[in-house]
Scaffold this motif. Sequence first.
Motif, PDB file in Angstrom:
ATOM      1  N   GLU A  68      19.148 -25.224  30.291  1.00 23.17           N
ATOM      2  CA  GLU A  68      20.303 -24.349  30.435  1.00 23.17           C
ATOM      3  C   GLU A  68      19.905 -22.872  30.416  1.00 23.17           C
ATOM      4  N   ILE A  69      20.481 -22.122  31.347  1.00 21.68           N
ATOM      5  CA  ILE A  69      20.288 -20.676  31.418  1.00 21.68           C
ATOM      6  C   ILE A  69      21.600 -20.025  30.992  1.00 21.68           C
ATOM      7  N   CYS A  70      21.527 -19.110  30.022  1.00 21.39           N
ATOM      8  CA  CYS A  70      22.710 -18.371  29.566  1.00 21.39           C
ATOM      9  C   CYS A  70      22.500 -16.890  29.846  1.00 21.39           C
ATOM     10  N   SER A  71      23.530 -16.245  30.359  1.00 18.16           N
ATOM     11  CA  SER A  71      23.418 -14.821  30.675  1.00 18.16           C
ATOM     12  C   SER A  71      24.608 -14.061  30.112  1.00 18.16           C
ATOM     13  N   THR A  72      24.339 -12.811  29.746  1.00 20.03           N
ATOM     14  CA  THR A  72      25.369 -11.869  29.322  1.00 20.03           C
ATOM     15  C   THR A  72      25.160 -10.586  30.118  1.00 20.03           C
ATOM     16  N   TYR A  73      26.248  -9.849  30.340  1.00 19.43           N
ATOM     17  CA  TYR A  73      26.183  -8.693  31.232  1.00 19.43           C
ATOM     18  C   TYR A  73      26.771  -7.445  30.602  1.00 19.43           C
ATOM     19  N   SER A  74      26.185  -6.301  30.956  1.00 22.96           N
ATOM     20  CA  SER A  74      26.743  -5.012  30.578  1.00 22.96           C
ATOM     21  C   SER A  74      27.409  -4.350  31.781  1.00 22.96           C
ATOM     22  N   ALA A  75      27.241  -4.925  32.962  1.00 27.76           N
ATOM     23  CA  ALA A  75      27.908  -4.459  34.179  1.00 27.76           C
ATOM     24  C   ALA A  75      27.851  -5.588  35.205  1.00 27.76           C
ATOM     25  N   LEU A  90      27.613  -7.846  42.872  1.00 28.17           N
ATOM     26  CA  LEU A  90      28.805  -8.694  42.876  1.00 28.17           C
ATOM     27  C   LEU A  90      29.969  -7.860  43.369  1.00 28.17           C
ATOM     28  N   GLY A  91      30.478  -8.171  44.539  1.00 25.93           N
ATOM     29  CA  GLY A  91      31.610  -7.418  45.088  1.00 25.93           C
ATOM     30  C   GLY A  91      31.336  -5.941  45.234  1.00 25.93           C
ATOM     31  N   GLY A  92      30.111  -5.589  45.593  1.00 24.48           N
ATOM     32  CA  GLY A  92      29.745  -4.186  45.770  1.00 24.48           C
ATOM     33  C   GLY A  92      29.397  -3.458  44.482  1.00 24.48           C
ATOM     34  N   GLU A  93      29.428  -4.174  43.352  1.00 24.10           N
ATOM     35  CA  GLU A  93      29.083  -3.559  42.066  1.00 24.10           C
ATOM     36  C   GLU A  93      27.751  -4.112  41.576  1.00 24.10           C
ATOM     37  N   GLU A  94      26.978  -3.234  40.941  1.00 25.19           N
ATOM     38  CA  GLU A  94      25.669  -3.636  40.423  1.00 25.19           C
ATOM     39  C   GLU A  94      25.830  -4.560  39.220  1.00 25.19           C
ATOM     40  N   ILE A  95      25.020  -5.615  39.181  1.00 23.77           N
ATOM     41  CA  ILE A  95      24.964  -6.536  38.046  1.00 23.77           C
ATOM     42  C   ILE A  95      23.824  -6.099  37.141  1.00 23.77           C
ATOM     43  N   VAL A  96      24.115  -5.957  35.834  1.00 24.56           N
ATOM     44  CA  VAL A  96      23.100  -5.611  34.840  1.00 24.56           C
ATOM     45  C   VAL A  96      23.302  -6.549  33.660  1.00 24.56           C
ATOM     46  N   GLY A  97      22.251  -7.292  33.321  1.00 25.22           N
ATOM     47  CA  GLY A  97      22.389  -8.209  32.199  1.00 25.22           C
ATOM     48  C   GLY A  97      21.069  -8.756  31.718  1.00 25.22           C
ATOM     49  N   THR A  98      21.186  -9.700  30.802  1.00 20.50           N
ATOM     50  CA  THR A  98      20.022 -10.388  30.260  1.00 20.50           C
ATOM     51  C   THR A  98      20.302 -11.883  30.263  1.00 20.50           C
ATOM     52  N   TYR A  99      19.233 -12.682  30.173  1.00 13.29           N
ATOM     53  CA  TYR A  99      19.393 -14.127  30.113  1.00 13.29           C
ATOM     54  C   TYR A  99      18.463 -14.709  29.069  1.00 13.29           C
ATOM     55  N   GLY A 113      11.838 -13.250  40.115  1.00 17.20           N
ATOM     56  CA  GLY A 113      11.459 -12.322  41.173  1.00 17.20           C
ATOM     57  C   GLY A 113      12.037 -12.644  42.536  1.00 17.20           C
ATOM     58  N   LYS A 114      12.891 -13.660  42.609  1.00 23.69           N
ATOM     59  CA  LYS A 114      13.508 -14.026  43.883  1.00 23.69           C
ATOM     60  C   LYS A 114      14.977 -13.644  43.859  1.00 23.69           C
ATOM     61  N   SER A 115      15.576 -13.567  45.017  1.00 22.75           N
ATOM     62  CA  SER A 115      16.998 -13.272  45.122  1.00 22.75           C
ATOM     63  C   SER A 115      17.766 -14.564  45.346  1.00 22.75           C
ATOM     64  N   LEU A 116      18.852 -14.731  44.609  1.00 21.02           N
ATOM     65  CA  LEU A 116      19.769 -15.844  44.818  1.00 21.02           C
ATOM     66  C   LEU A 116      20.973 -15.258  45.526  1.00 21.02           C
ATOM     67  N   VAL A 117      21.211 -15.674  46.771  1.00 19.91           N
ATOM     68  CA  VAL A 117      22.218 -15.032  47.613  1.00 19.91           C
ATOM     69  C   VAL A 117      23.285 -16.052  48.024  1.00 19.91           C
ATOM     70  N   ALA A 118      24.553 -15.747  47.699  1.00 21.24           N
ATOM     71  CA  ALA A 118      25.685 -16.594  48.084  1.00 21.24           C
ATOM     72  C   ALA A 118      26.234 -16.134  49.430  1.00 21.24           C
ATOM     73  N   ALA A 119      27.035 -16.980  50.060  1.00 20.60           N
ATOM     74  CA  ALA A 119      27.618 -16.667  51.370  1.00 20.60           C
ATOM     75  C   ALA A 119      28.486 -15.410  51.331  1.00 20.60           C
ATOM     76  N   ASP A 120      29.117 -15.121  50.180  1.00 23.45           N
ATOM     77  CA  ASP A 120      29.975 -13.930  50.082  1.00 23.45           C
ATOM     78  C   ASP A 120      29.191 -12.651  49.798  1.00 23.45           C
ATOM     79  N   GLY A 121      27.855 -12.748  49.716  1.00 16.90           N
ATOM     80  CA  GLY A 121      27.013 -11.579  49.482  1.00 16.90           C
ATOM     81  C   GLY A 121      26.634 -11.349  48.035  1.00 16.90           C
ATOM     82  N   THR A 122      27.215 -12.129  47.115  1.00 10.57           N
ATOM     83  CA  THR A 122      26.827 -12.010  45.711  1.00 10.57           C
ATOM     84  C   THR A 122      25.353 -12.335  45.579  1.00 10.57           C
ATOM     85  N   THR A 123      24.628 -11.497  44.845  1.00  9.38           N
ATOM     86  CA  THR A 123      23.192 -11.664  44.680  1.00  9.38           C
ATOM     87  C   THR A 123      22.811 -11.561  43.211  1.00  9.38           C
TER      88      THR A 123
END
Length: 116
Positions: free
Chosen positions: A72-79, A57-66, A34-44
């Motif tokens: 270890e946390i593993c994630s895969t993305y559909s966008a 990420l770079g102005g595009e929405e991130i959609v995925g599961t983990y 429920g928290k946001s992880l925010v990098a200096a380049d704006g990636t969230t």
Amino acid sequence: MKYFIATIATACVLSACAPTEEMSMASAVDPFIGKSLVAADGTTFKFMSDGSVGGMLGGEEIVGTYTVDGAEICSTYSAPERLTGREFCSIPDIDGESVVFNRRDGSQSAVYNIQG
């Protein structure tokens, strides 16, 4: 008294006091739910309790599961498209209100500030 403490400690190790796989799985991602992880380049990135991950990420929405396996946390993305088709696995290294993800290949992510 020494025998009482030893008995309690032994009982704890052999019973529900010992961490279960489910408890370990939850602990790796709990600081981010429920928290946001925010990098200096704006990636969230934002991890949700239902196993989904989102953000930008770079102005595009991130959609995925983990999933979580121990630390270890593993994630895969559909966008976005540039993240699809691959699995990303890493171990978070939290330092106060920031986190770096140590990847399997030995590289590290950007530093993310934990907000929220």
